[in-house]
Scaffold this active site. Sequence first.
Site, PDB file in Angstrom:
ATOM      1  N   ASP A  40       0.828  -1.193   0.000  1.00 24.55           N
ATOM      2  CA  ASP A  40       0.000   0.000   0.000  1.00 24.55           C
ATOM      3  C   ASP A  40       0.872   1.256   0.000  1.00 24.55           C
ATOM      4  O   ASP A  40       1.958   1.244  -0.585  1.00 24.55           O
ATOM      5  CB  ASP A  40      -0.927  -0.025   1.229  1.00 24.55           C
ATOM      6  CG  ASP A  40      -2.278   0.603   0.966  1.00 24.55           C
ATOM      7  OD1 ASP A  40      -2.295   1.758   0.524  1.00 24.55           O
ATOM      8  OD2 ASP A  40      -3.294  -0.052   1.208  1.00 24.55           O
TER       9      ASP A  40
ATOM     10  N   SER B  92     -10.903  -0.970  -1.076  1.00 24.99           N
ATOM     11  CA  SER B  92      -9.657  -0.935  -0.309  1.00 24.99           C
ATOM     12  C   SER B  92      -9.924  -1.178   1.167  1.00 24.99           C
ATOM     13  O   SER B  92      -9.073  -1.711   1.886  1.00 24.99           O
ATOM     14  CB  SER B  92      -8.966   0.424  -0.458  1.00 24.99           C
ATOM     15  OG  SER B  92      -8.245   0.515  -1.647  1.00 24.99           O
TER      16      SER B  92
ATOM     17  N   HIS C  56      -3.861   6.079   3.205  1.00 26.18           N
ATOM     18  CA  HIS C  56      -4.471   4.836   2.735  1.00 26.18           C
ATOM     19  C   HIS C  56      -3.832   3.606   3.373  1.00 26.18           C
ATOM     20  O   HIS C  56      -4.518   2.694   3.843  1.00 26.18           O
ATOM     21  CB  HIS C  56      -4.342   4.784   1.216  1.00 26.18           C
ATOM     22  CG  HIS C  56      -5.142   3.718   0.547  1.00 26.18           C
ATOM     23  ND1 HIS C  56      -4.693   2.421   0.411  1.00 26.18           N
ATOM     24  CD2 HIS C  56      -6.362   3.755  -0.056  1.00 26.18           C
ATOM     25  CE1 HIS C  56      -5.595   1.714  -0.248  1.00 26.18           C
ATOM     26  NE2 HIS C  56      -6.620   2.489  -0.528  1.00 26.18           N
TER      27      HIS C  56
END
Length: 768
Positions: free
Chosen positions: A151, A558, A221
């Site tokens: 990520d 996600s 994220h």
Amino acid sequence: MRLSNATLCLVSFIVFFLLQRPAFAAKKSFVVYLGEHSHGLESASVDLDTVTESHYEFLGSFLGSSDDAREAIFYCYTRHINGFAADLEEEVAAKIARHPKVVSIFVNKGRKLHTTRSWEFLGLEQNGVVSSNSIWNKARYGEDTIIGNLDTGVWPESKSFSDDGYGPIPSKWKGICQNDQDAGFHCNRKLIGARYFNKGYAAIVGKLNSSFDTPRDKEGHGTHTLSTAGGNLVANASVFGFGKGTAKGGSPRARVAAYKICWPPVGGNECFDADILAAFDVAIQDGVDVLSVSIGGDPTPFFNDSVAIGSFHAIKHGIVVVCSAGNSGPADGTVSNIAPWQITVGASTMDREFPSIVVLGNNMHYKGQSLSVKVLPNKLFPLISAADTKAANASIQNASLCQAGAIDPKKATGKILVCLRGQNARVDKGQQAALAGAVGMVLANDILTGNEILADAHVLPASHINYTDGLAVFTYINLTMNPTAYISPATTQIGTKPAPFMAAFSSKGPNTITPDIIKPDITAPGVSVIAAYTEAEGPTNEDFDKRRVQFNSVSGTSMSCPHVSGIVGLLKTLYPKWSPAAIKSAIMTTATTFDNLKEPIINASNMKAGPFSYGAGHIQPNLAMDPGLVYDLAATDYLNFLCTLGYNETLISTFSQNSYKCPKPISLANFNYPSITIPNLVGSITLTRIVKNVGSPGTYRAQVQRPIGISVCVEPKKLQFKKVGEEKTFSVTLKVKKAHAVKEYVYGQLIWSDHVHHVRSPIVVKAV
């Protein structure tokens, strides 16, 4: 000054040479994939150096020298994945592709993060519909399980990665904390490793400065997804006081590691193939048990897909790979990460929301959602459609969307604007409204996004409402002389119904590469998920947002992917000898297709959803720890799968580093997957499956819900198991009933039940 004849001739020659140079002289970055290495996990550094030299020699045979190859290659994959990434002319790449040692060569493509936070369509949860307390209690001491996350890195200071109460790092861990260029970045006994990979990104954007040389998450994220999968318990977590509770990842006592492969977008892409393969290669060597991959791109043939390649090498070492399905819904055939050795996860809602009521001057109330901490005085304000605030030089469409520069402050000041969802970021719409002097915003869905409403940390009083309610608000504005409205402060509400339902953004099947395999496999919470966040950015990730939060609410596949990764971590703790396929089967066959009203799960348009939306259904972790039976697969089964797709034996042997012969006969219909899909049924077909008992001795009986126009016969109808590990084979015959045949996909299910366990597989058929 006059030029001599010799000089003129030289100039003419140079011009002619430049004009005649072939178009392929420009270089691109490519990945050259050579299959698998023969050395094992304990390979010495000298072996890796030998592999690197072999790559230089191989490429040097095309470029003219090893020195030229050294200059061209920027990654050598030396541990498990055999190959390299290099800057090459297309003519050279074409020659390499014809070499018998090469499995594939493909352009270093970019991929996207699967979140809807920053753009429009291109687990941690408190008291939500996924409850893992029982399975967590049973596996709570699973500190030897290691979850890796590919990520944007990690914010190591987050309380979700505190190592209080942890023992020594497991001896199997071989990873590092790559902080040589970022002395402020620290790992611990919880966050046991972190690395970064940016050479593939640099090959696209050019030379990077030293600020890129860190695994620190500056975007949010990676911290969000990793803490959803394996974040520690944090009391009193919230987003500006909303959703307050104890934060807990799916495997809260697991060790975690971050592999930073995604960077600021270029051409809409953030994560590049060359970096993805490098991360997979190292993560396998490091010793992770689970890999969570919340990225994806367009569906691609497996040998040209970095995530599929990396995942295959991972599962050969017993590592479960969980991937997001994508955020390109609600269109059909948009699902990505479609390899059968991956667990592919769609996104659905949970039974928690953050209601903010839009009250119109006619006393009609419409429930939206928001995480805005700013509130309006308790009175009505003028209400206006953003289209009616159009600036002189703007289009009506841009004004409707509340895009930058499209709103006239003279028309918007002191009013509540109704902005249409789409294109630009949801929170940016509110910022543009605020800059134009608006006091509040109502964000209304378009027809595609339907009932899917998301809670965002807006910068002004705002509420996001669904499509139907948006139509009512626009109608009120158009039919009222002086329309007014009020937006109530947001609150936290638990137990909302119906839940779950499918998110509109969640990518859907059918699988466009191998239609015989249903994708996604499963769905999990992916809407307004609260988890840890970076403190390098504000919660909206917009430049104007100077706020900082320790936890944030984000939506996307996600977010649903690491919910499943965390549950996989618990199952790995309980059943360390189970294969990745057995774990996937346990998750799929115990899922539910019903919501908390005991009605079939619907989509964001209030229509009944199906397997192309949710795969086997919504995950139920407590049932997954006792599935009764599993559909198991080994690495050889996946090679047989590739054989059915037409890949030749030589290529598959290179891919697997073992001699391989395609079995005869072989049928893709007999691939032992936990779901059954026949995309082109002519007449009838008989397929086989094998189930393994992983529970108590017992007798299972078949129950069938037949797809419309299709007859289904299961033989035998009863399976008796006397011990753990015992396997039984059964056949399923599907036959088109001509008088009732439907020329489109129809759905059914097969359930094996001993009255305690209900082992359910979806059936998807399309008659031709």
